[in-house]
Design an enzyme around this catalytic site. Structure first.
Site, PDB file in Angstrom:
ATOM      1  N   LYS A 180       0.806  -1.231   0.000  1.00 55.37           N
ATOM      2  CA  LYS A 180       0.000   0.000   0.000  1.00 55.37           C
ATOM      3  C   LYS A 180       0.839   1.281   0.000  1.00 55.37           C
ATOM      4  O   LYS A 180       0.410   2.297  -0.514  1.00 55.37           O
ATOM      5  CB  LYS A 180      -0.966   0.011   1.191  1.00 55.37           C
ATOM      6  CG  LYS A 180      -2.173  -0.881   0.944  1.00 55.37           C
ATOM      7  CD  LYS A 180      -3.301  -0.555   1.903  1.00 55.37           C
ATOM      8  CE  LYS A 180      -4.523  -1.391   1.601  1.00 55.37           C
ATOM      9  NZ  LYS A 180      -4.357  -2.806   2.036  1.00 55.37           N
ATOM     10  N   GLU A 221     -10.229   7.162   4.433  1.00 54.54           N
ATOM     11  CA  GLU A 221     -10.893   6.180   5.272  1.00 54.54           C
ATOM     12  C   GLU A 221      -9.937   5.006   5.455  1.00 54.54           C
ATOM     13  O   GLU A 221      -8.992   4.837   4.687  1.00 54.54           O
ATOM     14  CB  GLU A 221     -12.163   5.684   4.573  1.00 54.54           C
ATOM     15  CG  GLU A 221     -11.933   4.645   3.459  1.00 54.54           C
ATOM     16  CD  GLU A 221     -11.181   5.166   2.247  1.00 54.54           C
ATOM     17  OE1 GLU A 221     -11.125   6.395   2.063  1.00 54.54           O
ATOM     18  OE2 GLU A 221     -10.639   4.332   1.502  1.00 54.54           O
ATOM     19  N   SER A 248       1.497  -9.709  -1.183  1.00 48.88           N
ATOM     20  CA  SER A 248       1.199  -8.286  -0.963  1.00 48.88           C
ATOM     21  C   SER A 248       1.612  -7.743   0.402  1.00 48.88           C
ATOM     22  O   SER A 248       1.865  -6.554   0.546  1.00 48.88           O
ATOM     23  CB  SER A 248      -0.288  -8.030  -1.196  1.00 48.88           C
ATOM     24  OG  SER A 248      -1.080  -8.891  -0.392  1.00 48.88           O
TER      25      SER A 248
HETATM   26  C1  LIG Z   1      -5.168  -3.850   1.718  1.00 49.56           C
HETATM   27  C2  LIG Z   1      -4.460  -5.093   1.409  1.00 49.56           C
HETATM   28  C3  LIG Z   1      -4.868  -5.918   0.330  1.00 49.56           C
HETATM   29  C4  LIG Z   1      -6.097  -5.659  -0.487  1.00 49.56           C
HETATM   30  O1  LIG Z   1      -6.064  -4.516  -1.272  1.00 49.56           O
HETATM   31  P1  LIG Z   1      -5.926  -4.543  -2.851  1.00 49.56           P
HETATM   32  O2  LIG Z   1      -6.226  -3.150  -3.245  1.00 49.56           O
HETATM   33  O3  LIG Z   1      -6.902  -5.536  -3.391  1.00 49.56           O
HETATM   34  O4  LIG Z   1      -4.539  -4.946  -3.165  1.00 49.56           O
HETATM   35  C5  LIG Z   1      -4.119  -7.047   0.044  1.00 49.56           C
HETATM   36  N1  LIG Z   1      -3.028  -7.372   0.775  1.00 49.56           N
HETATM   37  C6  LIG Z   1      -2.614  -6.605   1.813  1.00 49.56           C
HETATM   38  C7  LIG Z   1      -1.404  -7.047   2.575  1.00 49.56           C
HETATM   39  C8  LIG Z   1      -3.311  -5.447   2.159  1.00 49.56           C
HETATM   40  O5  LIG Z   1      -2.892  -4.711   3.190  1.00 49.56           O
END
Ligand SMILES: *Cc1c(COP(=O)(O)O)cnc(C)c1O
Length: 403
Positions: free
Chosen positions: A96, A118, A383
């Site tokens: 993010k 938010e 992610s």
């Molecule tokens: C917020 C988050 C997501 C989901 O958000 P996307 O916009 O779909 O990528 C996925 N993985 C992690 C670690 C997150 O913090």
């Protein structure tokens, strides 16, 4: 005439990816969003902006993050080779920050004083509070009271970083109300504030802008994978909440012969309220200022959602995912809560990497896919890291039960 590359040709000037996207705004905000779009197209394409963002990525965020061959997990599954793009090693522990630093840099160029947003689980709030501290901007995060209770450590993190956390006490007191509340506060002074949306959702230009900032993930990974193996990956896998980490990975491979799988949370069942698999079970509809595929009740209002990963808990999905799925460029897959918990432990035990529960959805699906395609390769966007989830897991799914 030469054809424009995918990223330059999508969305169109009105912010549509096929029939999805657009900007459904109250009249007072139409001009403001046009200004943001213009600023992004001019400033965002200037040499100074590009250089400053590249410098931040390298020296502050620690990019490029590695691509790693998960040898023991691959051997355990006994199928396709599984590679991880390690966004868990990006500063703050998830992808993010990639778009938060881009949005905050744009806010700085525009002379804004305050970042406002938010947050659901608090992940976007923490990333944005980090960006605000870096740039010396004020930061105001709206968060539902239910989430404040549930995600206490992230609330503390935001406060340590200097952000103001505004509790939202109406309606269901979760993410949807937090969006409404933040939007309301933003409308009071849009000249001084910059609204920093946390995924590839919301009115145009946000789905485009957030995707472009996240595409660094895909461009790095493509080079790294080619360098490592001499070839392109056969398959790409990423979890999809709003869809930013998935678009970040996919966008660099649009013209390549790679299969792309967006993994949605199948939760505990197929009924409304038991999952958050918007593309799998949803219908076209408008929510939070954009047209996409969403989970809705009989009367068209947004349906309740559930996922074991709070970051995937959203009743709609980025319009670009709706489009790419509608033309079959991407495929939609799912992983349920039980598969995700198992994958969380598998990656921890076989690789020494504790994944975020969001990312564990992608791991769970990749393990299924690997068995179906034994002679191929899978590049998965990991992610985020799972530190935020350990207390929840220890209480609800104790390690001893997964020996
Ligand atoms: C917020 C988050 C997501 C989901 O958000 P996307 O916009 O779909 O990528 C996925 N993985 C992690 C670690 C997150 O913090």
């Amino acid at each position: 005439m030469i054809e424009k590359p995918y990223l330059k040709s999508q969305p169109n000037a009105e912010g549509y990816f096929g029939e999805f996207g657009g900007a459904f705004l109250p009249p007072e905000l139409i001009e403001q969003f046009k200004k943001i779009e213009q600023a992004y197209l001019t400033i965002g394409n200037s040499h100074n902006f590009i250089m400053e963002l590249r410098d931040i990525r390298k020296h502050y965020q620690g990019r490029p993050t590695p691509v790693y061959y998960a040898k023991r997990l691959t051997e355990y599954v006994g199928g396709a080779r599984i590679y991880l793009k390690r966004e868990d090693l990006n500063h703050t522990g998830a992808h993010k920050l990639n778009h938060c630093m881009g949005e905050a840099l744009l806010a700085k160029y525009l002379g804004k004083k305050k970042l406002i947003a938010e947050t659901g689980a608090g992940q976007h709030g923490v990333a944005l509070a980090t960006a605000a501290a870096y740039f010396g901007l004020e930061c105001e995060i709206h968060m539902g009271e239910v989430d404040i209770e549930k995600e206490h450590p992230n609330v503390i993190r935001m406060r340590i970083l200097g952000a103001k956390v505004v509790p939202v006490g109406f309606g269901g007191r979760t993410l949807k109300e937090a969006v409404d509340s933040a939007f309301g506060a933003y409308m009071e002074d849009p000249e001084e504030m910059f609204f920093a949306i946390g995924s590839v959702v919301g009115p145009h230009p946000y789905p485009m802008m957030v995707r472009d900032f996240q595409s660094v993930v895909g461009f790095e990974a493509r080079d790294q994978f080619m360098d490592m193996t001499g070839n392109l990956p056969d398959n790409l896998v990423a979890c999809v909440g709003g869809g930013s980490n998935a678009m970040g990975l996919f966008s660099a491979f649009m013209s390549d012969p790679c299969e792309m799988y967006g993994v949605e949370p199948a939760g505990t069942g197929t009924k409304l309220g038991q999952h958050a698999a918007s593309l799998t079970y949803g219908k076209p509809g408008v929510l939070h200022g954009f047209n996409s595929i969403m989970l809705q009740n009989e009367d068209g209002t947004p349906a309740p959602v559930h996922s074991i990963a709070s970051g995937l808990d959203y009743p709609s999905v980025g319009p670009e995912h709706a489009y790419l799925n509608s033309i079959s460029r991407t495929k939609v897959a799912t992983a349920n809560d039980a598969e995700t918990v198992q994958a969380f432990y598998d990656l921890s035990r076989y690789e020494g990497i504790i994944p975020a529960l969001e990312s564990a959805h992608a791991v769970a699906f990749a393990m299924k896919l690997a068995k179906e395609k034994p002679y191929e390769s899978i590049l998965l966007n990991l992610s985020g890291r799972g530190d935020k989830d350990i207390d929840f897991m220890a209480e609800k799914f104790p390690p001893e039960d997964y020996m």
